[in-house]
Design an enzyme around this catalytic site. Structure first.
Site, PDB file in Angstrom:
ATOM      1  N   CYS A   2       0.804  -1.201  -0.243  1.00  0.00           N
ATOM      2  CA  CYS A   2       0.001   0.015  -0.054  1.00  0.00           C
ATOM      3  C   CYS A   2       0.939   1.186  -0.142  1.00  0.00           C
ATOM      4  O   CYS A   2       1.881   1.109   0.217  1.00  0.00           O
ATOM      5  CB  CYS A   2      -0.669  -0.062   1.221  1.00  0.00           C
ATOM      6  SG  CYS A   2      -1.771  -1.507   1.668  1.00  0.00           S
ATOM      7  N   ARG A  27       1.038   1.479  -6.243  1.00  0.00           N
ATOM      8  CA  ARG A  27       1.094   0.589  -5.203  1.00  0.00           C
ATOM      9  C   ARG A  27      -0.164   0.060  -4.781  1.00  0.00           C
ATOM     10  O   ARG A  27      -0.122  -1.211  -3.742  1.00  0.00           O
ATOM     11  CB  ARG A  27       1.829   1.139  -3.932  1.00  0.00           C
ATOM     12  CG  ARG A  27       3.360   1.797  -4.168  1.00  0.00           C
ATOM     13  CD  ARG A  27       3.775   2.610  -2.972  1.00  0.00           C
ATOM     14  NE  ARG A  27       4.030   1.749  -1.936  1.00  0.00           N
ATOM     15  CZ  ARG A  27       5.179   0.920  -1.641  1.00  0.00           C
ATOM     16  NH1 ARG A  27       6.385   1.116  -2.477  1.00  0.00           N
ATOM     17  NH2 ARG A  27       5.325   0.317  -0.456  1.00  0.00           N
ATOM     18  N   TRP A  75      -4.052  -1.671  -0.957  1.00  0.00           N
ATOM     19  CA  TRP A  75      -3.973  -3.105  -2.024  1.00  0.00           C
ATOM     20  C   TRP A  75      -4.305  -3.937  -0.644  1.00  0.00           C
ATOM     21  O   TRP A  75      -3.855  -4.099  -0.001  1.00  0.00           O
ATOM     22  CB  TRP A  75      -2.936  -3.232  -2.416  1.00  0.00           C
ATOM     23  CG  TRP A  75      -2.821  -4.659  -2.932  1.00  0.00           C
ATOM     24  CD1 TRP A  75      -2.403  -5.873  -2.815  1.00  0.00           C
ATOM     25  CD2 TRP A  75      -3.014  -5.164  -4.498  1.00  0.00           C
ATOM     26  NE1 TRP A  75      -2.441  -6.700  -3.600  1.00  0.00           N
ATOM     27  CE2 TRP A  75      -2.869  -6.411  -4.703  1.00  0.00           C
ATOM     28  CE3 TRP A  75      -3.449  -4.162  -5.478  1.00  0.00           C
ATOM     29  CZ2 TRP A  75      -3.036  -6.942  -5.862  1.00  0.00           C
ATOM     30  CZ3 TRP A  75      -3.839  -4.717  -6.673  1.00  0.00           C
ATOM     31  CH2 TRP A  75      -3.625  -6.126  -6.934  1.00  0.00           C
ATOM     32  N   ASN A  99       0.684   0.078   6.388  1.00  0.00           N
ATOM     33  CA  ASN A  99       1.133  -0.798   5.390  1.00  0.00           C
ATOM     34  C   ASN A  99       1.949  -2.095   5.998  1.00  0.00           C
ATOM     35  O   ASN A  99       2.818  -1.826   6.870  1.00  0.00           O
ATOM     36  CB  ASN A  99       2.102  -0.001   4.374  1.00  0.00           C
ATOM     37  CG  ASN A  99       2.484  -1.042   3.177  1.00  0.00           C
ATOM     38  OD1 ASN A  99       1.883  -2.126   2.859  1.00  0.00           O
ATOM     39  ND2 ASN A  99       3.598  -0.660   2.519  1.00  0.00           N
ATOM     40  N   GLY A 100       1.432  -3.329   5.641  1.00  0.00           N
ATOM     41  CA  GLY A 100       2.414  -4.545   6.096  1.00  0.00           C
ATOM     42  C   GLY A 100       1.325  -5.290   6.635  1.00  0.00           C
ATOM     43  O   GLY A 100       0.017  -5.549   6.395  1.00  0.00           O
ATOM     44  N   GLU A 473       9.614 -22.251 -17.371  1.00  0.00           N
ATOM     45  CA  GLU A 473       9.295 -21.002 -16.828  1.00  0.00           C
ATOM     46  C   GLU A 473      10.318 -19.969 -17.299  1.00  0.00           C
ATOM     47  O   GLU A 473      10.275 -19.002 -17.598  1.00  0.00           O
ATOM     48  CB  GLU A 473       9.004 -20.661 -15.276  1.00  0.00           C
ATOM     49  CG  GLU A 473       8.905 -19.457 -14.890  1.00  0.00           C
ATOM     50  CD  GLU A 473       7.665 -18.434 -15.320  1.00  0.00           C
ATOM     51  OE1 GLU A 473       7.688 -17.340 -15.034  1.00  0.00           O
ATOM     52  OE2 GLU A 473       6.964 -18.939 -16.175  1.00  0.00           O
ATOM     53  N   LYS A 477       9.804 -16.789 -19.857  1.00  0.00           N
ATOM     54  CA  LYS A 477      10.361 -15.393 -19.628  1.00  0.00           C
ATOM     55  C   LYS A 477      11.306 -14.724 -20.767  1.00  0.00           C
ATOM     56  O   LYS A 477      11.169 -13.864 -21.001  1.00  0.00           O
ATOM     57  CB  LYS A 477      11.291 -15.397 -18.178  1.00  0.00           C
ATOM     58  CG  LYS A 477      10.178 -15.273 -17.155  1.00  0.00           C
ATOM     59  CD  LYS A 477       9.579 -13.915 -16.821  1.00  0.00           C
ATOM     60  CE  LYS A 477       8.107 -14.358 -16.022  1.00  0.00           C
ATOM     61  NZ  LYS A 477       7.077 -14.815 -16.703  1.00  0.00           N
ATOM     62  N   GLU A 480       9.352 -14.196 -23.583  1.00  0.00           N
ATOM     63  CA  GLU A 480       8.262 -12.969 -23.542  1.00  0.00           C
ATOM     64  C   GLU A 480       8.867 -11.669 -23.679  1.00  0.00           C
ATOM     65  O   GLU A 480       8.386 -10.950 -24.343  1.00  0.00           O
ATOM     66  CB  GLU A 480       7.703 -13.179 -22.084  1.00  0.00           C
ATOM     67  CG  GLU A 480       6.825 -14.042 -21.713  1.00  0.00           C
ATOM     68  CD  GLU A 480       6.221 -14.104 -20.512  1.00  0.00           C
ATOM     69  OE1 GLU A 480       5.077 -13.862 -20.181  1.00  0.00           O
ATOM     70  OE2 GLU A 480       6.885 -14.006 -19.359  1.00  0.00           O
ATOM     71  N   HIS A 496      15.934 -37.648 -26.311  1.00  0.00           N
ATOM     72  CA  HIS A 496      14.948 -38.219 -27.265  1.00  0.00           C
ATOM     73  C   HIS A 496      14.392 -37.433 -28.268  1.00  0.00           C
ATOM     74  O   HIS A 496      13.219 -37.296 -28.489  1.00  0.00           O
ATOM     75  CB  HIS A 496      13.630 -38.544 -26.091  1.00  0.00           C
ATOM     76  CG  HIS A 496      14.000 -39.740 -25.325  1.00  0.00           C
ATOM     77  ND1 HIS A 496      14.233 -40.987 -25.574  1.00  0.00           N
ATOM     78  CD2 HIS A 496      14.273 -39.737 -23.922  1.00  0.00           C
ATOM     79  CE1 HIS A 496      14.394 -41.827 -24.200  1.00  0.00           C
ATOM     80  NE2 HIS A 496      14.621 -40.968 -23.560  1.00  0.00           N
ATOM     81  N   LYS A 592      -1.292  -7.722 -19.879  1.00  0.00           N
ATOM     82  CA  LYS A 592      -1.217  -8.257 -18.509  1.00  0.00           C
ATOM     83  C   LYS A 592      -2.077  -9.401 -18.050  1.00  0.00           C
ATOM     84  O   LYS A 592      -1.808 -10.280 -17.481  1.00  0.00           O
ATOM     85  CB  LYS A 592      -1.188  -7.020 -17.358  1.00  0.00           C
ATOM     86  CG  LYS A 592      -0.836  -7.491 -15.958  1.00  0.00           C
ATOM     87  CD  LYS A 592       0.609  -8.011 -15.884  1.00  0.00           C
ATOM     88  CE  LYS A 592       0.869  -8.415 -14.557  1.00  0.00           C
ATOM     89  NZ  LYS A 592       2.148  -9.029 -14.401  1.00  0.00           N
TER      90      LYS A 592
END
Length: 597
Positions: A2, A27, A75, A99-100, A473, A477, A480, A496, A592
């Site tokens: 936040c 944020r 958030w 925040n936290g 992954e 990346k 992308e 193989h 996104k």
């Protein structure tokens, strides 16, 4: 994650706070609010974006005359997005923003209820406020804040105002908080972007600091009860640079935030060594099959977790690509559970797969990062990751948070079945500290290797066991954001067919954490690459002379190696793309949130 802002000086605080919140909105954007000190504490807050708060304040107009105030853009962590859960929270005497994550808020709430307090929100922040209000009955505000902080467990950045005092109180533990300095004015914020238009001089509060900001521009900072001095710093940044925390791109900033995001996600669900999830425990006890469905990076998080689920619970776990699953005729048992994973909570294929599972009468759980998203609303149960906003299109911190949530879910079932989980829980909780400590070193080492291979046109990624999904992954990346062709394979499948692609111009990223027999088998596969003149980039906690380049990762147990091994893979893709001059945060052809089939 936040955004906090504060102002104390001789100007009207409302406009300064609103501008600061607009700069901090990246944020968090579920809700926003400000609190001002006048004849009483005035609180204006809304569910929605900062623009909605601005409209609300404009409708009030000239009545907002206070020159001391705090603000917050949220958030959601504890409590869904709503006006009631929006910050600031207030009593007649105090207003607070935070925040936290407060881990022991339930214990605090129980204490407060016994002493006549009643919460009006579902947030852990209001627990802090009411605790301070209670403690201040017999001591001054500073001492009440100090005592409250000694009780709190977890992470926090706090800003507090008290009616009748021309001061702002601030406290910091594991969440960023800065003081901006200008003549007879002081600013408070989660990062520089909130006050950069006013001043470029600032102080970074350190761990366990408590600050008292006064209207004459004076301030004092205490640490463990002792008055301390902090260095005044200066920057020459613009607003966008400040929002990125000095990083060139949001993607690199978000990789650096993985420790904080991981800590928030883990600690929000652990209380007194027990895992708290709002899911029917009888359902979990009877579970005999789990189906996980997702797309892209979320799919690889699910695939990685399969190894942990099956080892710990001896329950079969199917991990499916959502765009394929939605056209299947799935087979569920009477006690099956369906898990949908989506960072945005809006992924079209995952949503339709969820609807398919619901049509079979299966209980559904979603793992999402956005509260009140479509997939969250459709699911029987929701597990929220607390990664905070991801601005970069390429997902990074969402991966580690999704993986952590899947592990927590597995441990929850294990706990209900009477399986000892403490060693696993301890190691999971140790990971944020490891990532925080190792980020800078890994970033430097990986950047050097990326410079060596930036002009290569093809890459191979190999791994065994739960390193195989990481190979997928890592390759994703690179594709992308660098637009370089890359393929991920199980290391044992190399011979193989894929080995035909190996030559001196096709480097191979080998992910080989030091666990036998997987390590020796993977190194044998790397030897097969070496025999065909292929270059080896070895990612491991154990060196092998087969490596042309070596990235040493921290040592963990097998099932937790993915959390540390993913970081250099993300960094490698980032640095390659940056060297090539690509638009890292907004790569071509990608969005996104994929909300169409």
């Amino acid at each position: 994650m936040c955004g906090i802002v504060g102002y104390i000086g001789n100007k009207k605080a409302s406009g300064i706070l609103l501008n600061g919140l607009s700069a901090l909105e990246y944020r968090g954007y579920d809700s926003a609010g400000i609190a001002l000190v006048n004849e009483q504490i005035e609180v204006i807050k809304v569910k929605g974006k900062v623009a909605d708060l601005v409209s609300q304040c404009l409708s009030i107009g000239s009545e907002l005359n206070g020159t001391i105030g705090i603000g917050h853009t949220r958030w959601a962590t504890h409590g869904k997005p709503s006006k009631e859960n929006a910050h600031p929270h207030s009593t007649k005497k105090f207003a607070i923003v935070h925040n936290g994550i407060i881990e022991n808020y339930k214990e605090i709430d129980e204490f407060l209820i016994k002493n006549g307090y009643k919460k009006t929100s579902a947030t852990d922040t209001e627990s802090i406020l009411l605790l301070i209000d209670y403690l201040s009955q017999n001591i001054n505000t500073l001492e009440a804040l100090k005592k409250a902080i000694s009780i709190l467990k977890g992470s926090f950045a706090i800003a507090l105002i008290h009616l009748g005092e021309e001061k702002i109180y601030a406290a910091k533990k594991e969440s960023p908080l800065l003081i901006g300095i200008k003549d007879n004015e002081l600013f408070l914020a989660s990062d520089l972007s909130a006050f950069l238009e006013h001043t470029k001089q600032f102080i970074v509060l350190e761990e366990n600091d408590i600050a008292v900001l006064e209207k004459n521009g004076q301030f004092e900072i205490y640490n463990n009860g002792v008055k301390v001095q902090r260095t005044i710093k200066s920057v020459d940044w613009n607003l966008q640079t400040a929002q990125k925390g000095g990083f060139k791109h949001f993607m690199l900033k978000e990789i650096s935030e993985e420790d904080e995001a991981l800590a928030n996600t883990i600690y929000a669900h652990i209380f007194n060594d027990k895992i708290n999830m709002d899911i029917d425990e009888e359902l979990l006890k009877k579970t005999d099959k789990i189906t996980i469905v997702a797309c892209g990076t979320s799919y690889y998080a699910g695939l990685t977790s399969k190894y942990f689920f099956e080892e710990l619970l001896s329950i079969p776990v199917n991990v499916e690509i959502a765009s394929e699953f939605r056209y299947l005729k799935p087979i569920f048992t009477q006690n099956s559970i369906f898990i949908a994973i989506s960072q945005s909570g809006e992924t079209a294929d995952t949503k339709e797969s969820l609807n398919l599972a619901k049509s079979f009468g299966v209980k559904t759980i979603s793992i999402v990062n956005v509260q009140e998203s479509t997939i969250a609303r459709l699911s029987d149960y929701v597990l929220y990751t607390l990664a905070g906003p991801e601005i970069s299109v390429a997902s990074t911190k969402a991966f580690v948070c999704q993986l952590a949530m899947l592990y927590l879910f597995a441990l929850k079932i294990a706990q209900l079945k009477g399986i000892e989980i403490k060693p696993y829980l301890n190691e999971l909780m140790s990971l944020p500290s490891i990532l925080k400590t190792e980020f800078s070193r890994l970033n430097t080492e990986v950047e050097k290797i990326a410079k060596k291979y930036a002009n290569v046109k093809n890459f191979m990624y190999l791994g065994r066991g739960l390193s195989y999904p990481l190979a997928l992954e890592g390759a994703l990346k690179l594709k992308e954001i660098s637009y370089i062709h890359a393929e991920g394979y199980p290391a044992g499948e190399l011979k193989h067919g894929p080995i035909a692609l190996i030559d001196e111009n096709t480097p191979t990223f080998v992910i080989a954490p030091n666990f036998e027999p997987l390590y020796s088998k993977t190194i044998s596969n790397a030897n097969e690459v070496k025999a065909r003149n292929g270059k080896i980039i070895l990612l491991s906690d154990k060196f092998s002379n087969i490596a042309d380049d070596f990235v040493q990762v921290p040592n963990t147990s097998y099932f937790f190696s993915a959390f540390v091994n993913i970081v250099p893979l993300q960094l490698f893709a980032y640095h390659i793309a940056n060297i090539l001059g690509n638009d890292v945060d907004q790569p071509r052809n990608l969005a996104k949130s994929v909300t169409v089939e």
